[in-house]
Design a protein around this motif. Structure first.
Motif, PDB file in Angstrom:
ATOM      1  N   UNK A 116      -0.920  -8.095  -0.272  1.00 40.99           N
ATOM      2  CA  UNK A 116      -2.251  -7.747  -0.519  1.00 40.99           C
ATOM      3  C   UNK A 116      -3.401  -8.577   0.185  1.00 40.99           C
ATOM      4  N   UNK A 117      -3.579  -9.730  -0.064  1.00 42.77           N
ATOM      5  CA  UNK A 117      -4.666 -10.537   0.450  1.00 42.77           C
ATOM      6  C   UNK A 117      -4.581 -10.758   1.979  1.00 42.77           C
ATOM      7  N   UNK A 118      -3.254 -10.666   2.700  1.00 38.86           N
ATOM      8  CA  UNK A 118      -3.087 -10.839   4.130  1.00 38.86           C
ATOM      9  C   UNK A 118      -3.763  -9.593   4.874  1.00 38.86           C
ATOM     10  N   UNK A 119      -3.351  -8.581   4.392  1.00 36.77           N
ATOM     11  CA  UNK A 119      -3.757  -7.292   4.935  1.00 36.77           C
ATOM     12  C   UNK A 119      -5.102  -6.942   4.464  1.00 36.77           C
ATOM     13  N   UNK A 120      -5.428  -6.702   3.323  1.00 36.72           N
ATOM     14  CA  UNK A 120      -6.370  -6.271   2.592  1.00 36.72           C
ATOM     15  C   UNK A 120      -6.463  -4.938   2.792  1.00 36.72           C
ATOM     16  N   UNK A 153      -5.400  -6.894  -2.890  1.00 33.13           N
ATOM     17  CA  UNK A 153      -6.064  -6.780  -1.447  1.00 33.13           C
ATOM     18  C   UNK A 153      -7.409  -7.211  -1.573  1.00 33.13           C
ATOM     19  N   UNK A 154      -8.075  -7.257  -2.696  1.00 30.17           N
ATOM     20  CA  UNK A 154      -9.518  -7.851  -2.772  1.00 30.17           C
ATOM     21  C   UNK A 154      -9.350  -9.445  -2.812  1.00 30.17           C
ATOM     22  N   UNK A 155      -8.367 -10.026  -3.070  1.00 33.41           N
ATOM     23  CA  UNK A 155      -8.202 -11.577  -3.097  1.00 33.41           C
ATOM     24  C   UNK A 155      -8.628 -12.223  -1.480  1.00 33.41           C
ATOM     25  N   UNK A 156      -9.396 -13.209  -1.560  1.00 37.36           N
ATOM     26  CA  UNK A 156      -9.646 -13.855  -0.081  1.00 37.36           C
ATOM     27  C   UNK A 156      -8.437 -13.823   0.897  1.00 37.36           C
ATOM     28  N   UNK A 157      -8.355 -13.683   2.122  1.00 33.10           N
ATOM     29  CA  UNK A 157      -7.244 -13.692   2.808  1.00 33.10           C
ATOM     30  C   UNK A 157      -6.817 -15.028   3.028  1.00 33.10           C
ATOM     31  N   UNK A 158      -7.152 -16.067   2.616  1.00 34.22           N
ATOM     32  CA  UNK A 158      -6.732 -17.393   2.658  1.00 34.22           C
ATOM     33  C   UNK A 158      -5.985 -17.760   1.454  1.00 34.22           C
ATOM     34  N   UNK A 159      -5.848 -16.737   0.652  1.00 37.28           N
ATOM     35  CA  UNK A 159      -5.168 -16.723  -0.654  1.00 37.28           C
ATOM     36  C   UNK A 159      -3.569 -17.219  -0.291  1.00 37.28           C
ATOM     37  N   UNK A 206       6.804 -10.222  10.565  1.00 37.34           N
ATOM     38  CA  UNK A 206       6.477 -11.623  10.226  1.00 37.34           C
ATOM     39  C   UNK A 206       4.954 -11.461  10.120  1.00 37.34           C
ATOM     40  N   UNK A 207       4.548 -10.605   9.005  1.00 42.51           N
ATOM     41  CA  UNK A 207       2.955 -10.393   8.917  1.00 42.51           C
ATOM     42  C   UNK A 207       1.985 -10.095  10.047  1.00 42.51           C
ATOM     43  N   UNK A 208       2.479 -10.064  11.159  1.00 41.10           N
ATOM     44  CA  UNK A 208       2.002  -9.647  12.409  1.00 41.10           C
ATOM     45  C   UNK A 208       1.520  -7.871  12.505  1.00 41.10           C
ATOM     46  N   UNK A 244       1.202 -10.346  18.756  1.00 40.86           N
ATOM     47  CA  UNK A 244       1.302 -12.065  18.838  1.00 40.86           C
ATOM     48  C   UNK A 244       0.929 -12.624  17.496  1.00 40.86           C
ATOM     49  N   UNK A 245      -0.138 -11.960  16.909  1.00 41.30           N
ATOM     50  CA  UNK A 245      -0.587 -12.148  15.612  1.00 41.30           C
ATOM     51  C   UNK A 245      -1.074 -11.422  14.802  1.00 41.30           C
ATOM     52  N   UNK A 246      -1.542 -11.361  13.487  1.00 39.89           N
ATOM     53  CA  UNK A 246      -2.228 -10.260  12.886  1.00 39.89           C
ATOM     54  C   UNK A 246      -3.423 -10.037  13.231  1.00 39.89           C
ATOM     55  N   UNK A 247      -3.651  -8.658  13.725  1.00 39.38           N
ATOM     56  CA  UNK A 247      -4.869  -8.145  13.987  1.00 39.38           C
ATOM     57  C   UNK A 247      -5.802  -7.383  12.921  1.00 39.38           C
TER      58      UNK A 247
END
Length: 481
Positions: A82-86, A223-229, A379-381, A460-463
């Protein structure tokens, strides 16, 4: 980070990506939300089923705990996304199934929400009927009205109710446990041990299915948590809240069923409250039971709304959900669940057992594919803006994901044992249902092997969408301006 004071009470977003500027909340709210969602009467009944259907107390408790840990781990891995993807959980399934293809598991998720909302409404109707001195049917209608209100208000109110439900639930459960301990010899019940693989694995399956069924929407509430969580902290906050709450409730159900002498089935709410006596105490317990169901029933209704919006947005190409449309969606969803509850209230226990076990055949393969892809392949990308484009990176239909999903459902059929359907290999296994284990392991392994060879391009990374000048697009996601 605490919520900004300008955040509106009524949630304005539906299936949208949550921009960083609007992220808020604390990890502890994940713990309280999922503890509150599990400290409730349906979890008590689920635990009781392990004994009602033939298990002894000791091995039922052991089986339930193992099932909680396995299923809770699956559930918490989804929460960490959730926090990573929003994003809501089921939109992210477009990576594995395609923008159109994701509708296949989402339709089944909607059926799950309806079933859980309906069965929860039956028990809440019993509690409200006793509290207000009205029929169970009137109690069901009262409860449905509350669910509509809370679901329309959305995310912030759901988390607030989760915190309140946790406090009320802890107080009620401590009191019920103290009453139960004073009325029965718990030690003597624990000494009665007649191990049976079928009863033991039934207990494991009951708890595992309970937890896995949260997977399709648990990320909707992180998903509302800050992405840095921290993903690890999110995993433990949601997972521990859910596992602890469910296991406590199911322990109470096991002991209540064991001491009921057959009086539990068909009178679940009245029997539990009867442990405390009558009068004001009983009234407060009826209230706590109904309030405890508000959290999880709202999660189910909110999840239904999110899923229906996701399906429509995938095919229509544009969906801007107004507050009036949101209200109409919710009224239809809760109205359907209420009708099911009214029609099925007198055959609740048997239907519920079959329902939650049969669900596993459809949700364990989805969980296996989603988790393997997110943690082992991509891997989260993820390319989040591409999730809104049928002509983009993920396409309309992902035949790899869909094929493995269908395989995952079909390969379980010989091992399923429910009222709806019993597979040909169940009898040879001593009437033990191991379909959910097959449904987790085989699709996960097959998807991993196939995706390593045939998976589409991975960024190459999360967009993530640009947040400066972001505009709504066809699927409620924010796109590059």
């Amino acid at each position: 980070m605490a919520a900004n004071h300008t955040t509106p009470l009524i949630e304005r977003r539906s299936i949208d990506y949550i921009p960083e500027a609007e992220r808020h909340g604390r990890l502890f709210s994940q713990f309280t939300l999922w503890m509150g969602a599990n400290l409730q009467i349906t979890a008590i009944v689920t635990g009781a089923l392990a004994v009602v259907l033939g298990g002894d107390v000791f091995w039922s408790l052991m089986g339930l705990l193992i099932g909680q840990l396995i299923g809770g781990g699956v559930m918490a891995l989804h929460a960490a996304q959730g926090p990573k993807l929003g994003l809501p959980q089921m939109i992210s399934s477009r990576v594995q199934f395609g923008v159109y293809g994701a509708a296949i598991p989402i339709v089944l998720v909607c059926l799950m929400y309806l079933g859980f909302t309906a069965t929860g409404t039956v028990l809440s109707g019993q509690a409200l009927g006793q509290l207000f001195g009205v029929s169970d049917s009137v109690g069901i209608l009262i409860f449905a009205s509350v669910i509509v209100l809370v679901t329309v208000l959305g995310y912030r109110v759901i988390h607030f109710i989760g915190r309140v439900a946790s406090v009320i639930g802890v107080i009620a459960f401590v009191y019920l446990f103290s009453r139960l301990m004073s009325q029965t010899d718990v030690g003597a019940l624990l000494q009665i041990r007649h191990f049976s693989w079928s009863s033991f694995l039934l207990a494991v399956s009951l708890a595992a299915s309970w937890q896995i069924a949260f997977g399709p929407y648990v990320a909707d509430y992180s998903r509302y948590l800050p992405s840095s969580t921290s993903s690890v902290k999110t995993f433990f906050a949601a997972g521990l809240g859910s596992v602890i709450g469910a296991q406590v409730a199911m322990i109470l159900g096991v002991f209540a069923a064991a001491m009921s002498n057959g009086q539990f089935a068909g009178h679940e709410v009245a029997y539990i409250v009867g442990l405390s006596g009558t009068g004001a105490t009983a009234a407060l317990l009826y209230f706590s039971i109904a309030f405890g169901k508000v959290t999880i029933s709202t999660l189910n209704s909110y999840g239904s709304f999110m899923c229906i919006a996701t399906i429509i947005s995938g095919f229509r190409g544009r969906l801007e959900v107004t507050r009036l449309q949101r209200l109409v969606f919710v009224l239809v969803i809760v109205g359907t669940a209420t009708l099911i509850a009214l029609l099925g209230q007198h055959s609740f226990l048997g239907a519920f057992k079959s329902f939650i076990l049969f669900l596993l055949a459809f949700f364990t393969p989805w969980s296996a594919i989603n988790l393997v892809d997110y943690y082992c392949i991509t891997r989260e990308r993820y390319d989040v803006p591409a999730l809104a484009d049928p002509n983009g990176r993920y396409g309309r239909w992902n035949l790899l994901g869909i094929s493995v999903y269908v395989f995952g459902v079909l390969v379980q059929l010989p091992f399923i044992s429910t009222k709806f359907y019993t597979g040909p290999l169940v009898a040879a296994l001593g009437d033990v249902d191991i379909s959910w284990i097959i449904g987790l392991v085989l699709p996960a392994a097959l998807y991993y092997l196939c995706a390593k060879k045939w998976h589409g391009t991975v960024p190459d990374q999360l967009i993530l969408p640009k947040e400066q000048g972001a505009i709504p697009t066809t699927n409620g996601l924010a796109a590059q301006a």
